[in-house]
Motif scaffolding. Structure first.
Motif, short mmCIF file in Angstrom:
data_model
loop_
_atom_site.label_atom_id
_atom_site.label_comp_id
_atom_site.label_asym_id
_atom_site.label_seq_id
_atom_site.Cartn_x
_atom_site.Cartn_y
_atom_site.Cartn_z
N GLN A 39 0.83 -1.20 0.00
CA GLN A 39 0.00 0.00 0.00
C GLN A 39 0.86 1.25 0.00
N ALA A 40 0.46 2.21 -0.82
CA ALA A 40 1.14 3.50 -0.87
C ALA A 40 0.92 4.25 0.43
N LEU A 41 1.93 4.93 0.90
CA LEU A 41 1.82 5.76 2.10
C LEU A 41 1.78 7.23 1.72
N GLU A 113 -3.22 11.46 7.74
CA GLU A 113 -2.53 10.99 8.96
C GLU A 113 -3.51 10.32 9.91
N LYS A 114 -4.70 10.88 10.02
CA LYS A 114 -5.71 10.29 10.89
C LYS A 114 -6.12 8.92 10.38
N MET A 115 -6.29 8.79 9.07
CA MET A 115 -6.67 7.50 8.50
C MET A 115 -5.56 6.47 8.72
N MET A 116 -4.31 6.86 8.55
CA MET A 116 -3.21 5.93 8.79
C MET A 116 -3.14 5.55 10.27
N ALA A 117 -3.42 6.49 11.16
CA ALA A 117 -3.45 6.18 12.59
C ALA A 117 -4.56 5.18 12.88
N PHE A 118 -5.69 5.33 12.21
CA PHE A 118 -6.80 4.39 12.35
C PHE A 118 -6.35 2.99 11.92
N PHE A 119 -5.70 2.91 10.76
CA PHE A 119 -5.23 1.61 10.26
C PHE A 119 -4.22 0.97 11.21
N ILE A 124 -9.71 -1.93 18.93
CA ILE A 124 -10.93 -1.34 18.40
C ILE A 124 -11.25 -0.04 19.15
N GLU A 125 -10.97 -0.01 20.44
CA GLU A 125 -11.18 1.20 21.24
C GLU A 125 -10.38 2.36 20.65
N ALA A 126 -9.12 2.11 20.33
CA ALA A 126 -8.27 3.16 19.75
C ALA A 126 -8.80 3.58 18.38
N LYS A 127 -9.24 2.61 17.58
CA LYS A 127 -9.81 2.94 16.26
C LYS A 127 -11.06 3.81 16.43
N TYR A 128 -11.88 3.47 17.41
CA TYR A 128 -13.11 4.22 17.64
C TYR A 128 -12.79 5.68 18.02
N LYS A 129 -11.83 5.88 18.89
CA LYS A 129 -11.45 7.23 19.30
C LYS A 129 -10.93 8.04 18.11
N ILE A 130 -10.13 7.39 17.27
CA ILE A 130 -9.61 8.08 16.08
C ILE A 130 -10.74 8.42 15.13
N LEU A 131 -11.69 7.48 14.96
CA LEU A 131 -12.84 7.73 14.10
C LEU A 131 -13.63 8.94 14.58
N ILE A 143 -14.39 6.23 4.55
CA ILE A 143 -15.28 5.22 5.15
C ILE A 143 -15.12 3.89 4.42
N ASN A 144 -15.04 3.94 3.10
CA ASN A 144 -14.84 2.70 2.33
C ASN A 144 -13.55 2.01 2.72
N ASN A 145 -12.46 2.77 2.83
CA ASN A 145 -11.16 2.18 3.19
C ASN A 145 -11.19 1.58 4.60
N MET A 146 -11.79 2.30 5.54
CA MET A 146 -11.85 1.80 6.91
C MET A 146 -12.72 0.55 7.00
#
Length: 182
Positions: A39-41, A113-119, A124-131, A143-146
């Motif tokens: 995946q491209a960064l 950066e936020k999306m990469m932090a989500f990935f 799941i708790e951390a993902k939820y907070k980032i979302l 949304i599609n990528n997540m």
């Protein structure tokens, strides 16, 4: 040799100075050929597949005589990634060199950066907070990528409804997340 043995999560610098992260090495179902999925960064964080032999090949010096890098993709050690220049595409189409920064070193600011932090989030708790932090910049594409990363299907519709559905799915996943070994 690490060059010929890409592993999930490793970072590689393409000879054209763009950074990629290995998703996995897959086997082609018909031919049995090994494929590197990466995946491209930068930009839209697109995902690509390339035959392992081509991924680990040498740079064609006749076609690219000015390139100093030996291999098409060069393994970047994690400590070097913080110092390695990468090229990102800005929204105006221009390219800009930036330094890779360790994800935990600063709060993510841009939507990318936020999306990469989500990935990269471990729970799941951390993902939820980032979302929740992304509510002001969320797009259908994000949304599609997540959803793909979480192995979910979020139906098309108004973005607010899709965002709420993703939040609800994460909340449900949180209820069943454990810290036991799997």
């Amino acid at each position: 040799m690490p060059q010929g043995n890409p592993k999930s999560g490793e970072l590689y610098l393409h000879f054209k100075n763009k950074m990629y992260q290995i998703v996995t090495v897959a086997e082609h179902s018909e031919t049995g050929e090994e494929l590197v999925i990466y995946q491209a960064l930068y930009g839209q964080f697109r995902t690509y597949a390339r035959p392992l032999k081509m991924f680990t090949s040498l740079v064609d010096k006749e076609k690219y005589p000015e390139v100093e890098q030996k291999y098409r993709f060069k393994l970047v050690e994690q400590q070097d990634a913080e110092k390695s220049p990468a090229v990102i595409e800005r929204s105006d189409g221009q390219q800009e060199k930036v330094l890779q920064v360790e994800q935990n070193a600063k709060e993510p600011k841009t939507p990318e950066e936020k999306m990469m932090a989500f990935f990269d989030a471990d729970t799941i708790e951390a993902k939820y907070k980032i979302l929740l932090d992304m509510s002001d910049c969320i797009t259908d594409h994000m949304i599609n990528n997540m959803a793909v990363v979480l192995d979910l299907v979020i139906e098309d519709g108004p973005i607010e409804k899709r965002f709420d559905e993703l939040k609800n799915c994460l909340r449900t996943m949180q209820r069943y997340e454990t810290t036991r070994l799997r």
